[in-house]
Structure formats: C-alpha cells, structure tokens
Design a protein around this motif. Structure first.
Motif, PDB file in Angstrom:
ATOM      1  N   PHE A 143     -34.322 -16.934 -32.305  1.00 36.33           N
ATOM      2  CA  PHE A 143     -33.066 -17.605 -31.920  1.00 36.33           C
ATOM      3  C   PHE A 143     -32.583 -17.973 -30.550  1.00 36.33           C
ATOM      4  CE2 PHE A 143     -32.040 -16.987 -36.830  1.00 36.33           C
ATOM      5  CZ  PHE A 143     -31.992 -18.132 -37.265  1.00 36.33           C
ATOM      6  N   LYS A 144     -33.153 -17.271 -29.803  1.00 42.76           N
ATOM      7  CA  LYS A 144     -33.517 -17.955 -28.509  1.00 42.76           C
ATOM      8  C   LYS A 144     -32.696 -19.616 -27.744  1.00 42.76           C
ATOM      9  CE  LYS A 144     -35.665 -15.249 -25.201  1.00 42.76           C
ATOM     10  NZ  LYS A 144     -36.590 -15.294 -24.627  1.00 42.76           N
ATOM     11  N   ASN A 145     -31.683 -18.236 -27.442  1.00 40.74           N
ATOM     12  CA  ASN A 145     -30.541 -19.972 -26.272  1.00 40.74           C
ATOM     13  C   ASN A 145     -30.052 -20.864 -27.780  1.00 40.74           C
ATOM     14  OD1 ASN A 145     -31.967 -19.234 -23.971  1.00 40.74           O
ATOM     15  ND2 ASN A 145     -33.939 -20.091 -24.098  1.00 40.74           N
ATOM     16  N   ARG A 146     -29.916 -20.043 -28.526  1.00 38.86           N
ATOM     17  CA  ARG A 146     -29.219 -20.985 -29.757  1.00 38.86           C
ATOM     18  C   ARG A 146     -28.063 -20.828 -30.680  1.00 38.86           C
ATOM     19  NH1 ARG A 146     -32.958 -24.545 -32.400  1.00 38.86           N
ATOM     20  NH2 ARG A 146     -35.138 -24.551 -31.480  1.00 38.86           N
ATOM     21  N   LEU A 147     -27.682 -19.432 -29.225  1.00 41.22           N
ATOM     22  CA  LEU A 147     -26.378 -18.391 -30.570  1.00 41.22           C
ATOM     23  C   LEU A 147     -25.551 -18.475 -28.674  1.00 41.22           C
ATOM     24  CD1 LEU A 147     -28.209 -15.883 -32.630  1.00 41.22           C
ATOM     25  CD2 LEU A 147     -27.572 -18.109 -32.680  1.00 41.22           C
ATOM     26  N   LEU A 148     -24.143 -19.040 -28.978  1.00 44.19           N
ATOM     27  CA  LEU A 148     -22.938 -18.876 -28.576  1.00 44.19           C
ATOM     28  C   LEU A 148     -22.550 -17.445 -28.441  1.00 44.19           C
ATOM     29  CD1 LEU A 148     -21.292 -20.482 -25.643  1.00 44.19           C
ATOM     30  CD2 LEU A 148     -20.382 -21.874 -28.433  1.00 44.19           C
ATOM     31  N   HIS A 149     -22.710 -16.898 -27.216  1.00 44.70           N
ATOM     32  CA  HIS A 149     -21.689 -14.871 -27.786  1.00 44.70           C
ATOM     33  C   HIS A 149     -20.155 -15.246 -27.185  1.00 44.70           C
ATOM     34  CE1 HIS A 149     -25.556 -13.812 -28.957  1.00 44.70           C
ATOM     35  NE2 HIS A 149     -26.249 -14.477 -28.087  1.00 44.70           N
ATOM     36  N   VAL A 150     -19.394 -14.942 -28.031  1.00 43.83           N
ATOM     37  CA  VAL A 150     -18.664 -15.026 -27.334  1.00 43.83           C
ATOM     38  C   VAL A 150     -17.058 -14.197 -27.729  1.00 43.83           C
ATOM     39  CG1 VAL A 150     -15.924 -16.132 -28.163  1.00 43.83           C
ATOM     40  CG2 VAL A 150     -17.909 -17.480 -27.615  1.00 43.83           C
ATOM     41  N   PHE A 151     -16.048 -13.339 -27.433  1.00 41.61           N
ATOM     42  CA  PHE A 151     -15.318 -12.326 -27.941  1.00 41.61           C
ATOM     43  C   PHE A 151     -14.085 -13.536 -27.784  1.00 41.61           C
ATOM     44  CE2 PHE A 151     -18.660  -9.501 -26.958  1.00 41.61           C
ATOM     45  CZ  PHE A 151     -18.581  -8.151 -27.438  1.00 41.61           C
ATOM     46  N   THR A 152     -13.999 -12.099 -28.504  1.00 42.74           N
ATOM     47  CA  THR A 152     -12.369 -11.868 -28.719  1.00 42.74           C
ATOM     48  C   THR A 152     -11.533 -11.093 -28.649  1.00 42.74           C
ATOM     49  OG1 THR A 152     -10.647 -13.346 -30.221  1.00 42.74           O
ATOM     50  CG2 THR A 152     -11.572 -12.315 -31.847  1.00 42.74           C
ATOM     51  N   TYR A 153      -9.671 -11.036 -28.862  1.00 38.27           N
ATOM     52  CA  TYR A 153      -8.791  -9.689 -28.724  1.00 38.27           C
ATOM     53  C   TYR A 153      -7.851  -9.416 -29.864  1.00 38.27           C
ATOM     54  CZ  TYR A 153     -12.280 -10.432 -24.450  1.00 38.27           C
ATOM     55  OH  TYR A 153     -13.517 -10.416 -23.820  1.00 38.27           O
ATOM     56  N   ALA A 154      -7.423  -8.332 -29.039  1.00 35.12           N
ATOM     57  CA  ALA A 154      -6.571  -7.663 -30.514  1.00 35.12           C
ATOM     58  C   ALA A 154      -6.039  -6.619 -29.925  1.00 35.12           C
ATOM     59  CB  ALA A 154      -6.773  -7.989 -32.287  1.00 35.12           C
ATOM     60  N   SER A 155      -4.632  -6.972 -30.037  1.00 41.40           N
ATOM     61  CA  SER A 155      -3.744  -5.578 -29.479  1.00 41.40           C
ATOM     62  C   SER A 155      -2.707  -5.156 -31.223  1.00 41.40           C
ATOM     63  CB  SER A 155      -2.880  -5.465 -28.849  1.00 41.40           C
ATOM     64  OG  SER A 155      -3.539  -5.335 -26.955  1.00 41.40           O
ATOM     65  N   MET A 156      -2.819  -4.483 -31.582  1.00 39.63           N
ATOM     66  CA  MET A 156      -1.848  -3.175 -32.421  1.00 39.63           C
ATOM     67  C   MET A 156      -0.980  -2.849 -31.843  1.00 39.63           C
ATOM     68  SD  MET A 156      -3.174  -1.063 -35.843  1.00 39.63           S
ATOM     69  CE  MET A 156      -4.167  -2.353 -36.740  1.00 39.63           C
ATOM     70  N   THR A 157      -0.016  -2.667 -32.421  1.00 39.70           N
ATOM     71  CA  THR A 157       1.840  -1.229 -31.972  1.00 39.70           C
ATOM     72  C   THR A 157       1.212  -0.049 -32.398  1.00 39.70           C
ATOM     73  OG1 THR A 157       2.793  -2.144 -33.869  1.00 39.70           O
ATOM     74  CG2 THR A 157       2.690  -3.328 -31.922  1.00 39.70           C
ATOM     75  N   HIS A 159      -1.120 -10.377 -25.002  1.00 37.89           N
ATOM     76  CA  HIS A 159      -1.057 -10.558 -26.150  1.00 37.89           C
ATOM     77  C   HIS A 159       0.522  -9.781 -25.501  1.00 37.89           C
ATOM     78  CE1 HIS A 159      -5.649  -9.078 -27.646  1.00 37.89           C
ATOM     79  NE2 HIS A 159      -5.342 -10.374 -27.228  1.00 37.89           N
ATOM     80  N   ASP A 160       0.581  -8.864 -24.876  1.00 33.17           N
ATOM     81  CA  ASP A 160       2.192  -8.751 -24.576  1.00 33.17           C
ATOM     82  C   ASP A 160       3.309  -9.673 -24.298  1.00 33.17           C
ATOM     83  OD1 ASP A 160       1.188  -5.660 -24.696  1.00 33.17           O
ATOM     84  OD2 ASP A 160       0.733  -5.494 -22.443  1.00 33.17           O
ATOM     85  N   ALA A 189       7.597 -12.531 -26.942  1.00 33.23           N
ATOM     86  CA  ALA A 189       8.066 -14.465 -26.832  1.00 33.23           C
ATOM     87  C   ALA A 189       7.834 -14.753 -28.551  1.00 33.23           C
ATOM     88  CB  ALA A 189       6.575 -15.595 -26.554  1.00 33.23           C
ATOM     89  N   ARG A 190       7.238 -13.895 -29.805  1.00 31.41           N
ATOM     90  CA  ARG A 190       7.910 -13.971 -30.796  1.00 31.41           C
ATOM     91  C   ARG A 190       8.212 -12.608 -31.059  1.00 31.41           C
ATOM     92  NH1 ARG A 190       2.870 -15.873 -29.300  1.00 31.41           N
ATOM     93  NH2 ARG A 190       1.924 -17.626 -30.411  1.00 31.41           N
ATOM     94  N   PHE A 191       8.739 -11.667 -30.805  1.00 34.92           N
ATOM     95  CA  PHE A 191       9.752 -10.844 -31.347  1.00 34.92           C
ATOM     96  C   PHE A 191       9.856  -9.636 -29.861  1.00 34.92           C
ATOM     97  CE2 PHE A 191       5.275 -11.029 -33.858  1.00 34.92           C
ATOM     98  CZ  PHE A 191       5.890 -10.776 -35.032  1.00 34.92           C
ATOM     99  N   PRO A 192      11.292 -10.750 -29.498  1.00 35.09           N
ATOM    100  CA  PRO A 192      11.784 -10.212 -28.117  1.00 35.09           C
ATOM    101  C   PRO A 192      13.218  -9.087 -28.372  1.00 35.09           C
ATOM    102  CG  PRO A 192      12.875 -12.634 -28.661  1.00 35.09           C
ATOM    103  CD  PRO A 192      11.606 -12.238 -30.230  1.00 35.09           C
ATOM    104  N   MET A 193      13.441  -8.898 -30.314  1.00 40.04           N
ATOM    105  CA  MET A 193      14.380  -7.980 -30.502  1.00 40.04           C
ATOM    106  C   MET A 193      12.847  -7.254 -30.413  1.00 40.04           C
ATOM    107  SD  MET A 193      12.353  -9.057 -33.344  1.00 40.04           S
ATOM    108  CE  MET A 193      12.746 -10.305 -33.655  1.00 40.04           C
ATOM    109  N   LEU A 194      11.721  -7.076 -30.115  1.00 45.23           N
ATOM    110  CA  LEU A 194      11.598  -4.905 -29.300  1.00 45.23           C
ATOM    111  C   LEU A 194      10.726  -4.627 -28.953  1.00 45.23           C
ATOM    112  CD1 LEU A 194       8.485  -5.651 -33.259  1.00 45.23           C
ATOM    113  CD2 LEU A 194      10.731  -4.025 -33.105  1.00 45.23           C
ATOM    114  N   GLY A 195      11.477  -5.568 -27.354  1.00 49.06           N
ATOM    115  CA  GLY A 195      11.235  -5.086 -26.026  1.00 49.06           C
ATOM    116  C   GLY A 195      10.045  -5.112 -26.145  1.00 49.06           C
ATOM    117  N   GLN A 196       9.893  -4.033 -25.673  1.00 50.43           N
ATOM    118  CA  GLN A 196       8.639  -3.604 -24.748  1.00 50.43           C
ATOM    119  C   GLN A 196       7.545  -2.382 -25.554  1.00 50.43           C
ATOM    120  OE1 GLN A 196       6.859  -4.596 -21.562  1.00 50.43           O
ATOM    121  NE2 GLN A 196       8.802  -6.530 -21.504  1.00 50.43           N
TER     122      GLN A 196
END
Length: 440
Positions: free
Chosen positions: A253-267, A329-330, A335-342
């Motif tokens: 499948f040369k030149n047919r596959l699109l390689h993308v990364f996505t990212y996550a963070s866990m408290t 991510h931070d 923005a979603r959990f301002p009550m948790l600060g940093q």
C-alpha cells in the motif's frame, strides 16, 4: 519468492498512561532461533489478537504464532482513548455520520466486533477493562450544539437511540459547566485499552504462542512465508499482517496510507478533595461535537484529555513534540476543570493512527496466502478487531457474509504527490483543528 525488507519498525516513545497504571507485565518471550508454525500473525494489537482468537476457534489443532515488535499494550493498541464505538464515526467530516446505507452497514459490522470482544472479556475475565457505558458527545458552543442536533436527526433516520442533553445534565455527569449541550448514545464500550489487550494476550496464551520485543526486519513470501527478526525467524504457510500503518514499511500500500499521530495526557491520581471539587460521576467518556476537538475520559481518580493531530509520515513522534502538545492539553484541561488549578499530568504520550483519503481499510489477500487487516481510520479498537477477525475467516475459507461485505469495500486510494502531501496534510489538519475552535 518475494522479499520485503522493513524500512522501519515500531518504536513508540513515552509510556502511555493506560499501560503505566497497570502492574508491570511478566518478562517477554523474545523470538530466538528457527521456528515453524501453521499460522503466523505479525502484530499483537486489536487486529492481531482478534485474528489469533478467531483462528483458535476455527482451527483449534493448528499452531498459531503471533510476533510483535514491542510489548503488548505498549504500541498503538494501548495509546488510544478506549472508545469501542458502534455508531458512525468519520473523523474527517464536520460531524460523525455518512450516508444511511453506509452507516447501517458500519453499525452492523462494528457491533459484530464489539460482541466478539465481549465474548473474549467473558471468557478471560476482562470485564473490568470492558464496560458497556455508552458515550457522551459534548458541545462547547451553540454551533457545536447545532452540529449534534443534526447528528441526532441522522440517528433518528437510522433508527438508533440517543438522549439529548442540556448544560445542566452534562454538568451533573462531568462536573464542569464547560459544555452547553450534548448527546448520549448507549452502544459504545469504554475499554481500558492496554488492560484489555494485555488480558486478551494472556488469555490466548494457552492456545497461541506470543513473541514480544521481536521486530520483524524482513519478510520472505512464497510457498512458505518467513519472518526474520534480529535473533530468529519463523516460517509458516499462511501469514496475516496486522501491523496497521506499518504495512507500508514492508512495501504494501505504498503512497496510499496517511500516517497521523494524536496525543493524550493523564493526570496523577486526584486527591479526595480534588475529586469532590470536580463533582460529577466517577466514570465517563466524552467526545467533542467537532471530531477535531478534545476527547475527555474520567476513570475514577484520574482524568484523560486527548487532542491534536499531526502528520508524521515516518510513523514516529518525539518527546519534544509530545511535550509541546502537552501544553495544549493543559490549556484544554484547565478550561474544563478550572477548579483543579494546575493539577499535574503524570503521563503524556502520542499514538499512531493510519488513515486513507477515502476512509477505506487495507483488507484482503494481497499475495498468495498473505492476508492483511489494517488502516483502521482512527477506530483501531473496534475496526481493528473487526478486520482481524474477518482476516482469519477469509484465510480459513470460512464463508461468512461479512467477509464478502468487507471485500466489497474500496481499497485505500493513492495519496497526493509530493510536495502536496508534506505541505497540504499539515495545513489541512491545522484548518480542521482551527475549525474546532472552543471544542479543542
């Protein structure tokens, strides 16, 4: 005889949180010396282990061997958000739906994969990693709410259940007043992906031999197929490749596959007082109204945020890129959990997605007795399971109607020529994420 030298092998960096919160695994068995098998599967993710389990059901007296470049659960299988989604989920569109005929077929196929995984969870005692919780769509803007209401109309046309939610209802669930509206759909399974895939591998160990930390450096295909690693090789008459985007590393499948990364963070684990400050329910998963927005999961005393897509044609990311996106991510988290600060993040990671321009899978028999199941278009948990299972059916000659359905699907089309891809793909991702706005 055909030779396929691997131009690269998987080498994921940064421990994914799903893997890090599990007990350490036992020492791996590395492929050393020469081996023979009836069936060889390269890749021990959702697709590879689904193929192995299906083969164990279909040909119980034959020797099945699985080889993986890394530890089970360390690679892409343990780096996703853990949503096994039954409904349409097109990442490239403005909302998640497609045509009704296509979506009916997709729902049927996704639910087959989920039930296959459910039976494995029952068989191997993995229910704590596989919960039929449903999923929430959360909208942060009035535009996002309008998009979800259109999605609900589409679900009505499909005859699928859902529950519209207002801001107060979402706050009671998530603890945050960030969302102004949403939709709940009941069919999604929330998995702990690394826990489930490691448990599946352990459960299969009575019937399937697994070699880990054994990157395949070359394949020779012919009357017999041979996979070579740094310290050994294994020969089998039938080969199933479940390496997702790394199909291209072996020249397929040369030149047919699109390689993308996505990212996550866990408290880190939230303290009792922090959990009280957040409020809401202790376990839930939410995807954004815009596919390029932030996915959020709460798993008891931890919260996971996932967003940002990057074009990585060499199928790798870097610690620097992970740190840079960690700052995004931070901001999304605060923005979603301002009550948790940093509240600090304990884990940050990136994960490889393989897409095609026409959202088509890489599936079928590509050489004599060489079968592939890959290019899951961002849905590796459910579609990897589906196509891995169907690849086993196809290879055995099992006349399943869903195999015929899968074979009728288009193949990945050619990517645009360079330099259009290297310039255009990042710009397209930037524009789509810009469109997401506050949903990010």
């Amino acid at each position: 005889m055909s030779d396929h030298e691997a131009v690269r092998t998987p080498a994921d960096t940064s421990m994914p949180g799903w893997y890090g919160i599990l007990p350490p695994p036992k020492a791996p068995e590395v492929l050393r010396g020469r081996h023979k098998a009836d069936w060889l599967i390269v890749g021990a993710g959702f697709a590879g282990l689904a193929a192995a389990r299906r083969l164990a059901q279909l040909v119980p007296n034959e020797r099945i061997v699985v080889v993986d470049a890394q530890r089970v659960g360390w690679g892409a299988a343990g780096r996703n958000s853990g949503f096994m989604i039954d409904l349409p989920h097109e990442l490239g569109g403005e909302h998640y739906g497609g045509s009704q005929d296509h979506d009916h077929k997709r729902i049927r196929m996704n639910r087959t994969a989920i039930e296959f995984s459910a039976s494995a969870a029952d068989e191997y005692g993995l229910r704590k990693f596989f919960v039929r919780a449903g999923k929430y769509h959360g909208a942060a803007t009035d535009h996002g709410v309008a998009v979800l209401r259109e999605f609900e109309k589409h679900l009505t046309g499909l005859g699928e259940p859902f529950e519209p939610l207002d801001a107060l209802q979402l706050k009671e669930i998530t603890g945050t007043n960030f969302f102004v509206g949403g939709t709940f759909t009941p069919g999604t399974v929330m998995a702990q992906p690394a826990g489930f895939i490691r448990g599946l591998a352990e459960g299969l160990s009575r019937r399937v031999q697994l070699f880990e930390n054994s990157p395949v450096t070359s394949l020779q295909t012919g009357k017999l197929h041979t996979a070579k690693t740094a310290e050994g090789e294994i020969t089998a008459p039938r080969l199933i490749l479940t390496v997702n985007g790394h199909l291209e590393s072996f020249g397929y499948f040369k030149n047919r596959l699109l390689h993308v990364f996505t990212y996550a963070s866990m408290t880190r684990p939230l303290s009792k007082s922090e959990q009280t400050a957040v409020g809401g329910e202790p376990h839930w998963g939410l995807i954004p109204a815009d596919p390029m927005g932030s996915t959020i999961r709460r798993i008891g005393d931890r919260i996971v945020v996932r967003n940002t897509f990057t074009y990585n044609p060499h199928m790798s990311t870097s610690e620097k890129q992970i740190r840079r996106i960690g700052a995004v991510h931070d901001r999304s988290f605060q923005a979603r959990f301002p009550m948790l600060g940093q509240a600090p993040m304990e884990f940050r990671w990136g994960g490889h997605l393989c897409l095609s321009l026409n959202s088509a899978p890489a599936f079928g028999e590509i050489e004599d007795r060489v079968f592939v199941a890959g290019c899951c278009n961002g849905l590796g948990t459910v579609q990897g399971t589906l196509y891995g299972m169907l690849a086993a059916d196809l290879a055995v000659g099992n006349n399943e109607p869903m195999v015929a359905d899968a074979l009728k699907e288009p193949s990945p089309i050619q990517l645009y020529p360079e330099p259009l891809m290297s310039i255009g793909a990042p710009m397209k991702l930037w524009a789509m994420q810009k469109r997401a706005g506050r949903e990010l």
